[in-house]
Every structure is written in C-alpha cells, then in structure tokens.
Enzyme design. Structure first.
Site, mmCIF file in Angstrom:
data_model
loop_
_atom_site.group_PDB
_atom_site.id
_atom_site.type_symbol
_atom_site.label_atom_id
_atom_site.label_comp_id
_atom_site.label_asym_id
_atom_site.label_seq_id
_atom_site.Cartn_x
_atom_site.Cartn_y
_atom_site.Cartn_z
ATOM 1 N N GLY A 116 0.867 -1.236 -0.046
ATOM 2 C CA GLY A 116 -0.029 0.105 0.014
ATOM 3 C C GLY A 116 0.966 1.155 0.137
ATOM 4 C CG HIS B 228 -5.368 8.158 3.750
ATOM 5 N ND1 HIS B 228 -4.296 7.983 3.116
ATOM 6 C CD2 HIS B 228 -4.975 8.109 5.300
ATOM 7 C CE1 HIS B 228 -3.204 8.064 3.783
ATOM 8 N NE2 HIS B 228 -3.439 7.949 5.231
ATOM 9 C CG ASP C 111 -10.731 8.150 -5.006
ATOM 10 O OD1 ASP C 111 -10.475 7.881 -4.136
ATOM 11 O OD2 ASP C 111 -10.650 7.371 -6.120
HETATM 12 C C1 GDG Z 1 -7.923 5.434 -0.118
HETATM 13 C C2 GDG Z 1 -8.797 6.646 -0.603
HETATM 14 C C3 GDG Z 1 -6.480 7.842 -1.362
HETATM 15 C C4 GDG Z 1 -4.907 -1.066 -6.883
HETATM 16 N N1 GDG Z 1 -5.343 -2.362 -7.690
HETATM 17 C C5 GDG Z 1 -4.084 -2.778 -7.907
HETATM 18 C C6 GDG Z 1 -3.183 -2.213 -6.977
HETATM 19 N N2 GDG Z 1 -3.816 -1.161 -6.670
HETATM 20 C C7 GDG Z 1 -3.154 -0.007 -5.894
HETATM 21 C C8 GDG Z 1 -3.040 1.028 -6.630
HETATM 22 C C9 GDG Z 1 -3.082 2.327 -5.764
HETATM 23 C C10 GDG Z 1 -3.862 1.780 -4.461
HETATM 24 O O1 GDG Z 1 -3.889 0.454 -4.548
HETATM 25 C C11 GDG Z 1 -5.185 2.322 -4.588
HETATM 26 O O2 GDG Z 1 -5.267 3.507 -4.322
HETATM 27 P P1 GDG Z 1 -6.496 4.817 -4.317
HETATM 28 O O3 GDG Z 1 -5.894 6.093 -4.126
HETATM 29 O O4 GDG Z 1 -6.672 4.685 -5.808
HETATM 30 O O5 GDG Z 1 -7.667 4.155 -3.451
HETATM 31 P P2 GDG Z 1 -8.034 3.588 -2.082
HETATM 32 O O6 GDG Z 1 -7.602 2.390 -1.940
HETATM 33 O O7 GDG Z 1 -9.487 4.018 -2.140
HETATM 34 O O8 GDG Z 1 -7.106 4.596 -1.119
HETATM 35 C C12 GDG Z 1 -7.984 7.412 -1.851
HETATM 36 C C13 GDG Z 1 -5.809 6.871 -0.971
HETATM 37 O O9 GDG Z 1 -6.407 6.146 0.366
HETATM 38 C C14 GDG Z 1 -4.330 7.354 -0.333
HETATM 39 O O10 GDG Z 1 -4.779 8.353 0.599
HETATM 40 O O11 GDG Z 1 -5.921 8.298 -2.827
HETATM 41 O O12 GDG Z 1 -8.773 8.489 -2.300
HETATM 42 O O13 GDG Z 1 -9.722 6.251 -0.909
HETATM 43 O O14 GDG Z 1 -1.704 2.579 -5.118
HETATM 44 O O15 GDG Z 1 -1.620 0.942 -7.400
HETATM 45 N N3 GDG Z 1 -1.915 -2.584 -7.119
HETATM 46 C C15 GDG Z 1 -1.578 -3.691 -7.251
HETATM 47 N N4 GDG Z 1 -2.460 -4.524 -8.262
HETATM 48 C C16 GDG Z 1 -3.503 -4.174 -8.402
HETATM 49 O O16 GDG Z 1 -4.485 -4.922 -9.011
HETATM 50 N N5 GDG Z 1 -0.354 -4.355 -7.397
#
Ligand code: GDG
Length: 744
Positions: free
Chosen positions: A29, A172, A381
C-alpha cells in the site's frame, strides 16, 4: 531517541499459514512505501526520530505473533504492536460503522448510510482498545501519527490520558461538507470531531476538505478558528492540506525492468493496432464503475468509427466482499459488461476486457505503460493514487489521463481531461479527445503533471506532515509559556503588595463579566461588586474600569463605587470622586451614513442588531448563525472600510461586534494618559478583546498585561477564561503567604 508510531487500522503486513509454514507478506500500500521511503531519506536521518513502530489490528493469532512473526520481523525496520480484536466486535467496527456509516457518508452516498448504535459502540470500543494498548508504553517524546476514518476517536482518547503527547491525524478520504456531516446523530458527530480535535495537526488531501472540517468544528463544537488554526479547550489545533504523493521513482523506474518489458511486449502482440483504455480500482461504489461503463457504451454508440479500434481493459480488485452494498454492485457491473460485449463484439474484437483480481505489481506497471488512455472516473475519491501512478509510469510521456473532477487528485492534475463522471456525453467526448490527441500535446500535458508529482512525492508528503506537526508543537509551547501560572501569580502578588501606588485597568465585558446574549443583560454580579469594593477599599489603589460601553450604563452599574470609569473607549470618563467628562463630539452626522449600512446587515443576518452609543455605533452578531454572522461581518467590514476612506472614522473588528468610532479614541491612548496622571509603581491591565490589545501595546512593559483566553496577543500573559479573573483579583487583596503557592 524519539519514536514515530504509525497507527492504522491494519498492520502493514499479513501472515499466511499453510500447515506449519508461516510466511509474512509486507503490504504494498501507498502508506507503507511512503513511510519506508521517508526513513531512507536524508530528512529522516536529520530528524531525531530513530525508531519506528507500527500499530494496527492483527490478522493472526497471539501465539503466531510471539512464536512465528516476531522472529521474522527482525528483518524489518519497524517493530509491530498488534491489536487482537474479537471477530464480532471487529465486524461491527470495520464493516459496520467504518464502512457502512462513515465511508458512504463521507463519499456523499447518504442513501447507503446505515445508522446503528451498536456499530458506533463497537467503533468506540475498538478505538478505546487502541488507546489502552498504546498508553502504557507511550514515551514523552514519541510522535504519534494516526491514519484514516477508522480511528477518528483515537486522538481524543489518547489526549485525555496523555495531555502533552504529539499527535498527528491524517484522513485519506474526503471530509464532506457540513450539510452532509450534520446528518449524523448529534452524539456521534460531536464525538468524532472531539476525537479529531485531540490531535495537534489534522491533515487532509485538499483545500475543500480542510474548509469542510473547520466549518463542522465551528458549527458542532462552537470552536473559533483563524484560518486553519483552531483554539479548542485551550489548545491550538491546526488543520491543513497535505495532498498525498506517490513513490514516483518506483513507478517511473519500472520502464526498464525486464519483466515489465516482457509483459509490455505481450500486450503489444495481443492488441496490435488497437488503442487501449485502461482502468484499475477496488470494487467500490465510489469508484464510478457503472457510470464509466455507461459512458464507454455511449462513446461506442456515438462514435462507431472507433469500434474494433479500441479496447477497454477494466480491472477490478476485490474489496469488502462481505458487505452487501459491494456484492450487489459486482453483479450489476458484470451484467453491464456482458451487455456491452454482447452488443458490440465481433468475431475478432471484444470491447471490454474485464478482470476481477489483484494484479501483480509488474503487470500493473506494464498496463499503465501500455495504456493510451487511463479512464479514472470515481464519483468521489479522497485523492486517487491510480491517476498519479499512471502519470508517473508513462513511457516517453505518451498517454492521456481522463480524470473525474470529483477526485481529490483533480485539484493537482489540471492538465488531465477533467470530466463529470455521471455526464455520459462529457465522458464520451473526453474519450474521443484523448484518443485523437496529438503526441506533442500529450507530452506537454504529461510533462507538467510529472514535474508536479516528482516535486511533491510521498517522501515530501511525510516530511511535510511531520514538519508541520513539529511546528504546531512549537507554537503551542509559545502559547503555554505565556500562561499565567502559579509562580508568575506569586510574583505579581508580591509586587502588588510591595507597591505604594497601583493602577488597575480592567476591561468589563468578557473580562469582569462573561458575555451575555444581549448587552443589557451583563449587569455586574454580587461577586464582582464585592471584589471591586475590596480593591477600592485599599487607599493605594486606583481602580479603572475601561470599556466600550456607554457612560450611562457604567454609571448605572458601577457608579456607586469609588472607581475611575472610562466609557466608549475613552470618549467619556469619570475620574474617581469626580463627575463625568464627555469629549466634544464634532457632530453626530457621520452616524447617519453608517446606520443604514448596518441596518441592511441586520436584515441580512437574523439575530444581529445595531447598538448606538454616544460616540460609536456597533453591529452585534453574537446571537446569529455562527458562520453566517462571521461571513456577514467580513462583508460589513469591507463595505465600511470603503465607505470610510479618507474620513476621521475607523472600523473596529471586536469580539462578535463590528464598531465604528472616531479615530484617535482608543483604550490605548486613554490607558497611557491615566497611567501618566496616576503615576503608579504597579500597573495591572486585563482585557479580552481587540480593543484591549490597544492598551497592551500602548502600555508595553510599563504594565503587567494579561489577556483573557488564548490566541495571539500583545499581552505578556494569558489566563484561559473569564472565570480566572475574579479569583486572581481577589487573591491580590490578600496577604502573600508562601503556602498559597506551594508546589510552584
Ligand atoms: C484511499 C482513498 C486515497 C489497485 N489495484 C491494484 C493495485 N492497486 C493499488 C494502486 C494504488 C492503490 O492500490 C489504490 O489507491 P487509491 O488512491 O486509488 O484508492 P483507495 O484504495 O481507495 O485509497 C484514496 C488513498 O487512500 C491514499 O490516501 O488516494 O482516495 O480512498 O496505489 O496502485 N496494486 C496492485 N495490483 C492491483 O490490482 N499491485
């Protein structure tokens, strides 16, 4: 040796047990890599933080932790403090209040919010469990950094038992507007905000979230703020924005990784002559998957020329699949995908390539690099890291990002094609524009975004947050050193007793009496009259009540005491034992221009009223809706300042009052004049308002100056509340006994 204690719902690793075989998997993460890269940076080496500890709920047993995990953690650069939570309790805390109440509400899905008291109770219990586990091992110089919506009560719980602790909190997800937040039951919303206000620094991704939070604090807790600084329970708390960055080098660096290159070649072979639109998200209703598919379908319908020439690789990562709102959505999304594929596919082409799985990191990077367009369209988001990772990963800056304007990332990535995710036409037009964008324009847009992401990467983010946290502590310390403690009171008392002539300059409202709803309701209490009488009884004292009130009111309330009374900030005064002196008012005519302006603001702000005094005219807004009153007061000050340019009049921004009076007539001028005339050895000046600052400044070191309540001031000392003033004055009249200050 200071420790950084990171607290998040989960520990940054999970444990797999296969029979006797136990393996640890470190989570990949954003937060984990953020903290990791911070510790490898120069900034961390220069800081005094030398150890790090991570606290979170364990997904393994206590026995496994002791026997299997602890020895294996030797290879990691942090120690772990696991929390073992009963499964049923965890479910109500995590699936319940965290993800079925807070998550939908904070992402503007009020219809999905579940309101169950037992969810909130479980949430409180688990937060308390975190506090109870941490408190016994907490050291004074520890820096605690709490993460996210699952732990909003924790800062307050820690603060209650460790008042001096250094606590940062980062949210977040979005902090919603007050209109959304207020729909929570009163008890819950107060607890959540009080919890957050236990931190020293509360961080958010965007400016809007900070504003929403500060407004909720003002409306729900009634705490006043000056920009992003909030005074709450005599402590300074700061709210600020820290848009999370990514580990830029980690993503840009994979371009030359052989495995990634191999995967890219494979994609190239399979999708030759096709443009690739790519997205990856957790299965979550906030991510806008359904609207995205509808937008893509509309695009294919409206632009048949693109059929057979484009594929949409839709990757969905399983998430929270034990919550009904999530499983139901999976079904409807899959139905939609089937329907699009059924409608448009040909023998050699299928428009949507759908995968429901967690992609290995290298594959994710290969797809980022191969995508001609990233279609990232969440309905809400907090930030959205995928958008940033795509920008960092592109090869030779080729590719176009289509991004929802409702993602926090949109405020930083202005060069993306920003769309409203529910507007199908907007999404479809953006897809066409992205697919046909000339390469130089793609490069130009990417270069600007990349520079920004490189500059404010995750290491900077951590650094920035910890730096700010440190700054807040320093500011708090400055405020505290001004606090009138026992030893300073003792010193004041001794100086008072030794002096043969003393002048006491005391403001009235907010200093000698608490604020009342209406000015006429603030008559002196018996206790006040008795303290003032005791002070006046001492022949060495000149006691001055110096106020913005009218002479007639002061006369009615305090006229019988042998005091000097100063009314309307010095426009009228009555020296002890003499009669009132009223300075010449040139004419009252100026009020005729001000009155109608203030009256307009009365009708525009329910609860406000105009008070006319002999030399001043004032607009009071203490009894109005706090936000409306404040914003109207800013407008009024603005209007008045324009109106009064090049006149002899001035606008005073007081405590819930805007006042206009002649220049040159302020408490500072009067205080200096009185001190000169009375020529005392000891001067004490106490006040609470902007107008009292004039006295503090005018008297400087000639006097002992004390401001009532915290906040920036020119006074030498502060007392926390109006209730501290009378006991202090009373004490001065008593003989000094060393016992009274025992323990100082
Ligand atoms: C929360 C907030 C905020 C995703 N699919 C795969 C994968 N990922 C990784 C991505 C990215 C992370 O997971 C997802 O981050 P996001 O920011 O898009 O969304 P949330 O999980 O909802 O996170 C969000 C974040 O916290 C940080 O403060 O931006 O708004 O909701 O890093 O790369 N990684 C891999 N395979 C996948 O299929 N390896």
């Amino acid at each position: 040796m200071a420790r950084l204690i990171i607290i998040s719902n989960r520990l940054p690793f999970s444990v797999d047990r296969d029979g006797d075989q136990v393996t640890i998997r470190q989570s990949s993460g954003g937060l984990v890599s953020a903290i990791k890269s911070y510790f490898e940076s120069d900034a961390a080496r220069e800081s005094n933080i030398t150890e790090k500890m991570w606290m979170g709920v364990a997904d393994f047993s206590k026995e496994d932790f002791e026997q299997e995990v602890t020895p294996k953690l030797q290879n990691y650069d942090f120690t772990a403090l696991p929390l073992f939570v009963d499964k049923a309790l965890y479910k109500d805390y995590y699936n319940g209040f965290s993800n079925s109440t807070l998550w939908p509400l904070f992402h503007y899905f009020p219809s999905l919010v579940e309101y169950h008291q037992h969810y909130f109770d479980a949430y409180s219990k688990v937060n308390a469990l975190f506090a109870e586990t941490l408190l016994p091992i907490l050291r004074p110089d520890d820096v605690i950094w709490i993460h996210d919506y699952q732990l909003m009560l924790l800062p307050g719980m820690l603060r209650a038992r460790a008042p001096k602790a250094t606590i940062g909190f980062f949210l977040h997800i979005p902090f919603p507007s007050y209109e959304i937040f207020r729909t929570l039951p009163t008890d819950w919303k107060m607890s959540l905000l009080r919890g957050l206000m236990g931190a020293d620094l509360v961080g958010f991704h965007t400016y809007d979230y900070v504003e929403h939070f500060v407004q909720s604090v003002r409306m729900v807790l009634g705490a006043d703020n000056s920009f992003r600084s909030i005074q709450y329970q005599n402590r300074l708390v700061k709210a600020d924005l820290f848009p999370i960055g990514i580990d830029y080098k980690k993503f840009s660096g994979t371009v030359n990784n052989p495995e990634v290159q191999e995967l890219r070649a494979e994609v190239q072979r399979n999708f030759e002559n096709k443009k690739i639109i790519f997205s990856v998200d957790r299965l979550d209703y906030t991510k806008g998957l359904m609207d995205r598919l509808i937008g893509f379908e509309y695009f294919l319908t409206q632009h048949p020329e693109w059929q057979e020439r484009v594929v949409f690789m839709l990757n969905v990562v399983p998430s929270r699949d034990d919550i009904v709102a999530y499983t139901r959505r999976k079904r409807t999304i899959e139905e939609k995908i089937s329907s699009i594929n059924g409608k448009f596919s040909s023998i050699s082409w299928q428009p949507v390539i759908y995968r429901y799985m967690h992609l290995p990191f290298n594959e994710l990077c290969a797809l980022y690099q191969m995508a001609d367009v990233a279609l990232i369209t969440p309905l809400r988001d907090g930030m959205n890291l995928v958008a940033k990772e795509y920008v960092a990963s592109t090869v030779n800056q080729r590719g176009v990002l289509i991004l929802s304007e409702l993602a926090g990332a949109a405020s930083e990535l202005n060069e993306a094609l920003l769309v409203n995710p529910t507007d199908v036409k907007d999404v479809s037009n953006a897809i066409v524009r992205a697919l046909s964008m000339p390469v130089p324009e793609q490069k130009q847009r990417m270069a600007l975004m990349q520079k920004r992401l490189m500059d404010y990467d995750v290491e900077r983010w951590v650094n920035d947050f910890l730096d700010q946290l440190n700054n807040v502590k320093t500011e708090q310390l400055k405020q505290q050193t001004k606090l009138l403690d026992d030893s300073i009171t003792h010193q004041l008392h001794e100086e008072y007793q030794q002096a043969t002539r003393r002048t006491l300059l005391l403001d009235y409202d907010g200093t000698l009496v608490p604020f009342a709803r209406l000015p006429q309701e603030a008559a002196p209490t018996k206790e006040l009259l008795s303290v003032l009488s005791a002070l006046c009884a001492d022949k060495k004292n000149d006691v001055v009540v110096i106020s913005g009130r009218e002479a007639a009111t002061l006369e009615q309330w305090l006229g019988k005491l042998p005091l000097t009374l100063v009314a309307e900030h010095g426009a009228s005064y009555k020296m002890k034992g003499e009669t009132w002196f009223h300075s010449e008012t040139v004419s009252d005519k100026w009020k005729e221009e001000i009155r109608p302006v203030m009256q307009t603001f009365v009708s525009r702000c329910v609860g406000s009223f105009v008070e006319e005094k002999k030399n001043t005219i004032a607009w009071h807004y203490r009894n109005t809706h706090p936000d409306l009153g404040f914003s109207r007061s800013r407008e009024l000050i603005n209007n008045l300042n324009m109106l009064l340019q090049n006149t002899q009049l001035q606008v005073i921004d007081g405590n819930k009052v805007v006042e206009v009076r002649m220049t040159g007539m302020d408490k500072g001028v009067m205080a200096r004049k009185l001190v000169q005339e009375m020529n005392p050895e000891f001067v004490l000046c106490i006040g609470d308002d902007t107008t009292d600052e004039d006295m503090f400044k005018a008297l400087g070191n000639q006097a002992h100056t004390i401001k009532v309540s915290n906040g920036p001031t020119a006074a030498q000392f502060t007392v926390l509340s109006q209730q501290n003033v009378l006991p202090l004055l009373e004490e001065l009249t008593l003989p000094v006994t060393n016992n009274a200050y025992a323990g100082t």
